[in-house]
Write a protein that holds these residues in place. Structure first.
Motif, short mmCIF file in Angstrom:
data_model
loop_
_atom_site.label_atom_id
_atom_site.label_comp_id
_atom_site.label_asym_id
_atom_site.label_seq_id
_atom_site.Cartn_x
_atom_site.Cartn_y
_atom_site.Cartn_z
N PHE A 18 0.83 -1.21 0.00
CA PHE A 18 0.00 0.00 0.00
C PHE A 18 0.86 1.25 0.00
CE2 PHE A 18 -3.32 -2.87 1.21
CZ PHE A 18 -4.50 -2.26 0.79
N ASP A 19 0.44 2.25 -0.79
CA ASP A 19 1.03 3.59 -0.77
C ASP A 19 0.09 4.50 0.01
OD1 ASP A 19 3.29 3.00 -2.41
OD2 ASP A 19 1.97 3.08 -4.17
N GLU A 33 -5.08 -3.20 -5.93
CA GLU A 33 -6.43 -3.75 -5.75
C GLU A 33 -7.50 -2.69 -5.53
OE1 GLU A 33 -6.98 -7.11 -5.93
OE2 GLU A 33 -4.86 -7.31 -6.39
N GLY A 34 -7.09 -1.47 -5.11
CA GLY A 34 -8.07 -0.43 -4.82
C GLY A 34 -7.60 0.50 -3.72
N LYS A 35 -8.57 1.13 -3.06
CA LYS A 35 -8.25 2.18 -2.10
C LYS A 35 -9.00 1.98 -0.77
CE LYS A 35 -9.64 6.43 -3.06
NZ LYS A 35 -9.68 7.80 -3.60
N ILE A 36 -8.31 2.28 0.33
CA ILE A 36 -8.91 2.33 1.66
C ILE A 36 -8.76 3.77 2.13
CG2 ILE A 36 -8.68 1.60 4.07
CD1 ILE A 36 -7.77 -1.15 2.99
N ASN A 37 -9.85 4.36 2.61
CA ASN A 37 -9.84 5.75 3.05
C ASN A 37 -9.97 5.81 4.57
OD1 ASN A 37 -11.73 8.27 3.81
ND2 ASN A 37 -10.27 8.83 2.22
N ILE A 38 -9.20 6.71 5.18
CA ILE A 38 -9.32 6.97 6.61
C ILE A 38 -9.63 8.46 6.78
CG2 ILE A 38 -8.17 6.92 8.85
CD1 ILE A 38 -6.31 4.76 7.66
N THR A 107 -13.67 1.08 2.70
CA THR A 107 -13.34 0.76 1.30
C THR A 107 -14.61 0.31 0.59
OG1 THR A 107 -11.89 -0.43 -0.22
CG2 THR A 107 -12.71 -1.68 1.69
N SER A 108 -14.66 0.62 -0.71
CA SER A 108 -15.75 0.11 -1.54
C SER A 108 -15.27 -1.08 -2.37
CB SER A 108 -16.30 1.21 -2.46
OG SER A 108 -15.26 1.71 -3.27
N ALA A 109 -13.99 -1.42 -2.25
CA ALA A 109 -13.42 -2.57 -2.98
C ALA A 109 -13.58 -3.84 -2.14
CB ALA A 109 -11.95 -2.31 -3.29
N GLN A 110 -14.51 -4.71 -2.53
CA GLN A 110 -14.78 -5.90 -1.73
C GLN A 110 -13.55 -6.80 -1.58
OE1 GLN A 110 -18.41 -8.00 -2.59
NE2 GLN A 110 -19.56 -6.11 -2.90
N ASN A 111 -12.66 -6.78 -2.56
CA ASN A 111 -11.45 -7.61 -2.47
C ASN A 111 -10.46 -7.06 -1.43
OD1 ASN A 111 -11.11 -5.43 -4.19
ND2 ASN A 111 -9.55 -6.41 -5.41
N LEU A 112 -10.72 -5.87 -0.89
CA LEU A 112 -9.87 -5.30 0.17
C LEU A 112 -10.49 -5.43 1.56
CD1 LEU A 112 -8.46 -2.02 -1.46
CD2 LEU A 112 -7.29 -4.19 -1.07
N TYR A 113 -11.64 -6.09 1.68
CA TYR A 113 -12.31 -6.19 2.98
C TYR A 113 -11.41 -6.83 4.05
CZ TYR A 113 -16.98 -4.73 1.31
OH TYR A 113 -18.06 -4.03 0.82
#
Length: 127
Positions: A18-19, A33-38, A107-113
């Motif tokens: 992750f960056d 794979e997508g994005k996680i927001n905090i 996250t809205s990316a289910q593969n990142l749950y």
């Protein structure tokens, strides 16, 4: 690896792939794979349930799943939310209440749950 946000006063453990892009009130964790927001917002509510009742009254969402959990002693609500409009269909989000702040990790990316679960579980408030 450990990520520490001095602006938002927290640390988390994140996977190596992750960056991080950090701004004043949010941090985006991105991988291929997508994005996680905090995010972080101030509140006068003393319970995460009361905060979310008020917050939900201002949004057009449907809560598909909701569980109250404890992350490192902080009052936390874990949810899957479905949106009635907009580009995002659903997201998984943790709302963590600590010291008059509500942190949202989502996250809205289910593969990142599963990554989201691990990151949220590692959350530590660092005033």
């Amino acid at each position: 690896k450990t990520f520490e946000s001095k602006n938002m006063k927290f640390t988390i453990q994140i996977p190596n792939d992750f960056d991080i892009l950090e701004k004043l009130t949010f941090a985006d964790l991105t991988s291929k794979e997508g994005k996680i927001n905090i995010g972080r917002i101030a509140t006068d509510f003393n319970s995460i349930s009361d905060y979310l009742k008020d917050f939900d009254s201002k949004r057009k969402i449907q809560v598909k799943e909701e569980n109250q959990v404890s992350i490192n002693g902080y009052s936390t609500m874990k949810r899957v939310e479905k949106f009635n409009a907009g580009p995002i269909e659903q997201q998984k989000v943790y709302f963590i209440l600590v010291d008059n702040w509500v942190y949202s990790i989502s996250t809205s990316a289910q593969n990142l749950y599963s990554d989201l679960d691990q990151i949220a579980q590692s959350f530590r408030y660092t005033p």
